[in-house]
Write a protein that holds these residues in place. Structure first.
Motif, PDB file in Angstrom:
ATOM      1  N   CYS A 113       0.830  -1.212   0.000  1.00  0.00           N
ATOM      2  CA  CYS A 113       0.000   0.000   0.000  1.00  0.00           C
ATOM      3  C   CYS A 113       0.860   1.255   0.000  1.00  0.00           C
ATOM      4  N   ALA A 114       1.994   1.208   0.702  1.00  0.00           N
ATOM      5  CA  ALA A 114       2.902   2.362   0.699  1.00  0.00           C
ATOM      6  C   ALA A 114       3.465   2.589  -0.700  1.00  0.00           C
ATOM      7  N   TYR A 115       3.819   1.509  -1.368  1.00  0.00           N
ATOM      8  CA  TYR A 115       4.314   1.637  -2.738  1.00  0.00           C
ATOM      9  C   TYR A 115       3.235   2.215  -3.649  1.00  0.00           C
ATOM     10  N   ARG A 116       2.012   1.686  -3.551  1.00  0.00           N
ATOM     11  CA  ARG A 116       0.914   2.178  -4.391  1.00  0.00           C
ATOM     12  C   ARG A 116       0.587   3.633  -4.076  1.00  0.00           C
ATOM     13  N   ALA A 117       0.723   4.028  -2.814  1.00  0.00           N
ATOM     14  CA  ALA A 117       0.457   5.429  -2.446  1.00  0.00           C
ATOM     15  C   ALA A 117       1.471   6.369  -3.077  1.00  0.00           C
ATOM     16  N   THR A 118       2.699   5.901  -3.227  1.00  0.00           N
ATOM     17  CA  THR A 118       3.722   6.787  -3.789  1.00  0.00           C
ATOM     18  C   THR A 118       3.685   6.835  -5.303  1.00  0.00           C
ATOM     19  N   VAL A 119       3.218   5.782  -5.967  1.00  0.00           N
ATOM     20  CA  VAL A 119       3.228   5.771  -7.428  1.00  0.00           C
ATOM     21  C   VAL A 119       1.868   6.115  -8.030  1.00  0.00           C
ATOM     22  N   SER A 120       0.863   6.289  -7.200  1.00  0.00           N
ATOM     23  CA  SER A 120      -0.469   6.590  -7.704  1.00  0.00           C
ATOM     24  C   SER A 120      -0.498   7.964  -8.371  1.00  0.00           C
TER      25      SER A 120
ATOM     26  N   ARG B  18      -3.268   9.768  -8.828  1.00  0.00           N
ATOM     27  CA  ARG B  18      -4.290  10.608  -8.213  1.00  0.00           C
ATOM     28  C   ARG B  18      -4.046  10.713  -6.710  1.00  0.00           C
ATOM     29  N   ILE B  19      -4.231  11.900  -6.174  1.00  0.00           N
ATOM     30  CA  ILE B  19      -3.994  12.127  -4.758  1.00  0.00           C
ATOM     31  C   ILE B  19      -5.046  11.403  -3.918  1.00  0.00           C
ATOM     32  N   LEU B  20      -6.274  11.321  -4.397  1.00  0.00           N
ATOM     33  CA  LEU B  20      -7.319  10.627  -3.657  1.00  0.00           C
ATOM     34  C   LEU B  20      -6.983   9.148  -3.495  1.00  0.00           C
ATOM     35  N   SER B  21      -6.471   8.526  -4.537  1.00  0.00           N
ATOM     36  CA  SER B  21      -6.055   7.118  -4.429  1.00  0.00           C
ATOM     37  C   SER B  21      -4.928   6.970  -3.414  1.00  0.00           C
ATOM     38  N   SER B  22      -3.994   7.890  -3.430  1.00  0.00           N
ATOM     39  CA  SER B  22      -2.902   7.852  -2.455  1.00  0.00           C
ATOM     40  C   SER B  22      -3.429   7.988  -1.034  1.00  0.00           C
ATOM     41  N   THR B  23      -4.437   8.809  -0.848  1.00  0.00           N
ATOM     42  CA  THR B  23      -5.038   8.978   0.469  1.00  0.00           C
ATOM     43  C   THR B  23      -5.679   7.689   0.954  1.00  0.00           C
ATOM     44  N   LEU B  24      -6.368   6.992   0.071  1.00  0.00           N
ATOM     45  CA  LEU B  24      -6.996   5.727   0.458  1.00  0.00           C
ATOM     46  C   LEU B  24      -5.947   4.651   0.761  1.00  0.00           C
ATOM     47  N   TYR B  25      -4.873   4.634   0.003  1.00  0.00           N
ATOM     48  CA  TYR B  25      -3.785   3.703   0.321  1.00  0.00           C
ATOM     49  C   TYR B  25      -3.153   4.050   1.665  1.00  0.00           C
ATOM     50  N   LEU B  26      -3.047   5.334   1.973  1.00  0.00           N
ATOM     51  CA  LEU B  26      -2.531   5.758   3.266  1.00  0.00           C
ATOM     52  C   LEU B  26      -3.422   5.254   4.400  1.00  0.00           C
ATOM     53  N   ALA B  27      -4.729   5.296   4.199  1.00  0.00           N
ATOM     54  CA  ALA B  27      -5.656   4.764   5.207  1.00  0.00           C
ATOM     55  C   ALA B  27      -5.468   3.259   5.379  1.00  0.00           C
ATOM     56  N   CYS B  28      -5.220   2.556   4.286  1.00  0.00           N
ATOM     57  CA  CYS B  28      -4.967   1.108   4.372  1.00  0.00           C
ATOM     58  C   CYS B  28      -3.687   0.821   5.150  1.00  0.00           C
ATOM     59  N   ILE B  29      -2.653   1.628   4.917  1.00  0.00           N
ATOM     60  CA  ILE B  29      -1.399   1.462   5.661  1.00  0.00           C
ATOM     61  C   ILE B  29      -1.655   1.631   7.151  1.00  0.00           C
ATOM     62  N   SER B  30      -2.418   2.642   7.499  1.00  0.00           N
ATOM     63  CA  SER B  30      -2.705   2.902   8.900  1.00  0.00           C
ATOM     64  C   SER B  30      -3.506   1.765   9.521  1.00  0.00           C
ATOM     65  N   ALA B  31      -4.473   1.233   8.790  1.00  0.00           N
ATOM     66  CA  ALA B  31      -5.281   0.127   9.311  1.00  0.00           C
ATOM     67  C   ALA B  31      -4.428  -1.127   9.512  1.00  0.00           C
ATOM     68  N   LEU B  32      -3.585  -1.454   8.541  1.00  0.00           N
ATOM     69  CA  LEU B  32      -2.731  -2.635   8.668  1.00  0.00           C
ATOM     70  C   LEU B  32      -1.708  -2.453   9.794  1.00  0.00           C
ATOM     71  N   THR B  33      -1.183  -1.252   9.929  1.00  0.00           N
ATOM     72  CA  THR B  33      -0.236  -0.977  11.008  1.00  0.00           C
ATOM     73  C   THR B  33      -0.910  -1.107  12.369  1.00  0.00           C
ATOM     74  N   SER B  34      -2.139  -0.655  12.478  1.00  0.00           N
ATOM     75  CA  SER B  34      -2.838  -0.767  13.758  1.00  0.00           C
ATOM     76  C   SER B  34      -3.121  -2.225  14.114  1.00  0.00           C
ATOM     77  N   VAL B  35      -3.357  -3.069  13.120  1.00  0.00           N
ATOM     78  CA  VAL B  35      -3.549  -4.501  13.392  1.00  0.00           C
ATOM     79  C   VAL B  35      -2.251  -5.103  13.922  1.00  0.00           C
ATOM     80  N   VAL B  36      -1.125  -4.743  13.318  1.00  0.00           N
ATOM     81  CA  VAL B  36       0.167  -5.254  13.782  1.00  0.00           C
ATOM     82  C   VAL B  36       0.448  -4.770  15.207  1.00  0.00           C
TER      83      VAL B  36
END
Length: 165
Positions: free
Chosen positions: A17-24, A26-44
């Motif tokens: 998700c971090a990779y997809r956020a940096t290469v996306s 559209r900024i909105l897509s990057s924002t959603l990938y950032l939310a996914c990173i945060s969710a996965l990090t919180s699970v860990v």
């Protein structure tokens, strides 16, 4: 052994998700990938035993920050400018790899300690130990979303829309 596979899959998903956020594009897509990173990090973080930190990361990182970023994008708009990077790509990849290796080296003892502690039930942490915090965060996120929706539907008081024929 299965815990290591779970950690590996979650962290691999966060890195993807971090990779997809940096290469996306559209900024909105990057924002959603950032939310996914945060969710996965919180699970860990939750699996490592820091339940309170995990709940805060999930609510603030994946919830509130995402809502604020989407609001900012709706106000400002997508930026079509693609500036060139200041850091060369090989250096950036090397820095990310170094940080990933250092992070894995620091987290490995915590994974072993979490395995010795036993399992913690997410429902009991959220709805028994931290119920007041969870409800306050739900109200804050809901208020933030309603505020964003109110700001997005700008209508000048006293002016009615006229239909021209």
């Amino acid at each position: 052994m299965i815990e290591y596979i779970e950690y590996f899959l979650l962290l691999t998903g966060a890195i993807f998700c971090a990779y997809r956020a940096t290469v996306s594009k559209r900024i909105l897509s990057s924002t959603l990938y950032l939310a996914c990173i945060s969710a996965l990090t919180s699970v860990v973080i939750f699996m490592l035993g820091a339940t309170q930190v995990a709940v805060m990361e999930l609510s603030v990182g994946a919830g509130l920050v995402t809502v604020l970023m989407v609001y900012a994008l709706s106000v400002v708009g997508e930026d079509a400018l693609d500036p060139t990077s200041v850091i060369p790509k090989p250096l950036a990849i090397g820095l990310v790899a170094t940080v990933t290796i250092l992070l894995a080296w620091m987290v490995y003892p915590a994974i072993q300690f979490a395995g010795l502690m036993g399992s913690v039930d997410l429902a009991s942490v959220l709805w028994r130990q931290r119920v007041l915090d969870v409800w306050i965060q739900v109200v804050l996120i809901f208020s933030g979303v309603m505020g964003v929706l109110g700001l997005l539907s700008e209508r000048t008081p006293g002016h009615s829309e006229e239909v021209h024929q």
